[in-house]
Design an enzyme around this catalytic site. Structure first.
Site, PDB file in Angstrom:
ATOM      1  N   ASP A 215     -27.390  -6.479  -4.796  1.00 54.19           N
ATOM      2  CA  ASP A 215     -26.699  -6.251  -5.945  1.00 54.19           C
ATOM      3  C   ASP A 215     -26.758  -4.654  -6.331  1.00 54.19           C
ATOM      4  O   ASP A 215     -27.371  -3.781  -5.424  1.00 54.19           O
ATOM      5  CB  ASP A 215     -27.697  -6.803  -6.871  1.00 54.19           C
ATOM      6  CG  ASP A 215     -27.691  -8.405  -7.044  1.00 54.19           C
ATOM      7  OD1 ASP A 215     -26.569  -8.875  -6.683  1.00 54.19           O
ATOM      8  OD2 ASP A 215     -28.575  -8.877  -7.391  1.00 54.19           O
TER       9      ASP A 215
ATOM     10  N   HIS B 171     -21.904  -7.083  -0.661  1.00 51.66           N
ATOM     11  CA  HIS B 171     -22.407  -7.395  -2.244  1.00 51.66           C
ATOM     12  C   HIS B 171     -22.871  -8.925  -2.385  1.00 51.66           C
ATOM     13  O   HIS B 171     -23.273  -9.344  -3.373  1.00 51.66           O
ATOM     14  CB  HIS B 171     -21.243  -7.059  -3.061  1.00 51.66           C
ATOM     15  CG  HIS B 171     -21.611  -6.651  -4.512  1.00 51.66           C
ATOM     16  ND1 HIS B 171     -22.922  -6.889  -5.071  1.00 51.66           N
ATOM     17  CD2 HIS B 171     -20.760  -6.222  -5.528  1.00 51.66           C
ATOM     18  CE1 HIS B 171     -22.969  -6.621  -6.343  1.00 51.66           C
ATOM     19  NE2 HIS B 171     -21.624  -6.095  -6.772  1.00 51.66           N
TER      20      HIS B 171
END
Length: 412
Positions: free
Chosen positions: A387, A383
Site C-alpha cells: 500500500d 500495489h
C-alpha cells in the site's frame, strides 16, 4: 585425431544459448582451455574453452544460432599446426597507359539528364552534379574511359556560373539531399531479449506505482570524507555510498516486511532474510547479482561484495547462481547522471529502489534557506501487495537513516 567441442552445462534450468561470436578462426592454433567461442544465455555471456591443444577445425554453427546444452559446435584437430594465412594477391601491374594522362574523351551528344545516367557516376561525383544542377552528359570526362571526375564537375560548375547572367535564376527543381545515411541492423543479444521480456511481463502483471522522496546526503558525505582513508586501509576497499544505502534499506525492510515480500499465486511470501539485488553495468547491458543475507553484513562486507560484482560483470565471469533470487533491488542510476526515474520491479520481487545523482539545491532547515547536497529517491512497488502507506513509510525510514547514520548503529 579430431576432438568434438560441445555446449557445456550452463546452469540450473538453462537448456540453450545463442552463439555470440567465434574467438578463433578455422586454422588458428589453440591451447588447452583457451576460449574459442562465446555463448549468450539469459543471464551472462559464457566462454567455451578448447578441451585439447591443436588447430581450430570446422565450426558447425554460426553466430546468432541457438544451440542446446550438449550440442556439437566445433571440431579441434589435434597435433596439427595452424594453417598459414593465404598470401595477399600481388597487386595488378600498372597499365602502361597509366603513366600518361588519359586523353579527353568527348561526351556523346547532349541528351536530357536522367536518373539512370546519374546513378552510373561515383557517389562523390553524383553528389556534386546534383548540388550544382548540371547535366552530366554535357561535361567532358577526363577520367579512365571518359568517366567524370570531381574536378570535371567543379570546372563545369565554375564555367556555368560565369555564363549565367546576374538575372534572377529560374526556379530549379528541389532535389533531396544526397549524403551518407546509413542504417545498421544488429540482432538483439539473448540477454537483451530476456531483459525486454521480463520488464514487459512485469508491467503486464504487476500494478506498478512509484513514490518519491529526497534525502540530504550531508551526513553520509561527511562521514565518508572523514573515514574513507582509514576504511580503505583497514578493509582494502573504498568506502562508497552503496554500503550506507544497503544497510539503511535492510533496516527499513525490517520495519516494512511487505516491501521485502512477493506474490506467488494467491499467497504472499514473507522472507525473514534480505537478499538485495544490485544493478551493475556489464558490456552487454545491466546485470543484477544478489547480495545474499545482507542483514548479516557490515558496510565493509557490502562494499567488497559490490566491488567484486562490478569487476566480474565487466570481465563476464559472474555465475548464473549469483543472479538468481533476490527479495529487493537497488538500482543506482546516479552513477550515469540520472536526476529522476521510475524504475521497473524485478519479478517476483515487489519493489525496487532507484538512487540518483547528488545535486546541491536550496532547502529550508530550521527556518533558513541553505544549500545542501540532495538526492531524489524513487520506490517503485507492486500495489497489489504494498500500500501507499507502507511505501512512503519505507522511504521515510530510509531517508532518516541516511540523514542520521547513527540510526544504523542503534537500529532506530
Amino acid at each position: 585425431m579430431a576432438t568434438e567441442v560441445k555446449v557445456p552445462v550452463l546452469g540450473e534450468s538453462i537448456t540453450e544459448a545463442t552463439v555470440g561470436e567465434w574467438l578463433k578462426k578455422p586454422g588458428d592454433a589453440v591451447a588447452v582451455d583457451e576460449p574459442i567461442a562465446s555463448l549468450e544465455t539469459d543471464k551472462v555471456a559464457v566462454e567455451v574453452p578448447s578441451p585439447v591443444a591443436g588447430v581450430m577445425g570446422e565450426q558447425v554453427v554460426k553466430p546468432g544460432d541457438t544451440v542446446q546444452v550438449g550440442a556439437l559446435i566445433a571440431i579441434i584437430e589435434e597435433g596439427g599446426a595452424a594453417a598459414a594465412a593465404p598470401k595477399a594477391a600481388a597487386p595488378e601491374p600498372a597499365r602502361a597507359e597509366a603513366a600518361a594522362p588519359a586523353p579527353k574523351v568527348e561526351a556523346p551528344a547532349a541528351a536530357p539528364a536522367n536518373d539512370d545516367h546519374i546513378m552510373t557516376l561515383s557517389p562523390a561525383v553524383r553528389r556534386l552534379v546534383l548540388e550544382h544542377g548540371l547535366d552530366p552528359s554535357a561535361i567532358k570526362g577526363t577520367g579512365r574511359d571518359g568517366r567524370l571526375t570531381k574536378e570535371d564537375v567543379l570546372a563545369a560548375a565554375e564555367g556555368h556560373k560565369a555564363e549565367t547572367p546576374a538575372a534572377a535564376p529560374a526556379a530549379a527543381t528541389v532535389l533531396a539531399p544526397v549524403g551518407a545515411r546509413k542504417e545498421e541492423r544488429v540482432r538483439m543479444t539473448r540477454l537483451r531479449q530476456t531483459i525486454a521480456k521480463r520488464l514487459k511481463d512485469a508491467q503486464d502483471t504487476a500494478a506498478i506505482l512509484t513514490t518519491f522522496n529526497d534525502v540530504d546526503m550531508t551526513a553520509v558525505m561527511e562521514a565518508r570524507a572523514k573515514y574513507k582513508d582509514l576504511f580503505e586501509k583497514k578493509h582494502g576497499v573504498r568506502l562508497g555510498f552503496m554500503g550506507f544505502f544497503v544497510k539503511a534499506a535492510v533496516m527499513a525492510l525490517k520495519d516494512m516486511p511487505a516491501v521485502n515480500a512477493s506474490i506467488e499465486g494467491e499467497e504472499i511470501v514473507y522472507h525473514d532474510y534480505v537478499d538485495i539485488s544490485v544493478a551493475v553495468s556489464a558490456p552487454n547491458g545491466l546485470v543484477v547479482p544478489v547480495i545474499r543475507d545482507a542483514q548479516d553484513m557490515s558496510v565493509a562486507t557490502v562494499e567488497k561484495t559490490i566491488g567484486d560484482f562490478g569487476k566480474r560483470a565487466k570481465d563476464g565471469t559472474l555465475k548464473m547462481e549469483e543472479m538468481k533470487g533476490g527479495t529487493f533491488t537497488i538500482s543506482n542510476g546516479g552513477v550515469f547522471g540520472s536526476l529522476l526515474s521510475t524504475p521497473i520491479i524485478n519479478p517476483p520481487q515487489s519493489a525496487v529502489l532507484g538512487l540518483h545523482r547528488i545535486d546541491e539545491r536550496p532547502v529550508v532547515v530550521n527556518g533558513e534557506i541553505v544549500i545542501r547536497p540532495m538526492m531524489y529517491l524513487a520506490l517503485s512497488y507492486d500495489h497489489r501487495l504494498i500500500d501507499g502507506r507502507e511505501a512512503v513509510t519505507f522511504l521515510v525510514a530510509l531517508k532518516n537513516a541516511i540523514e542520521d547514520p547513527t540510526r544504523l548503529l542503534i537500529d532506530l
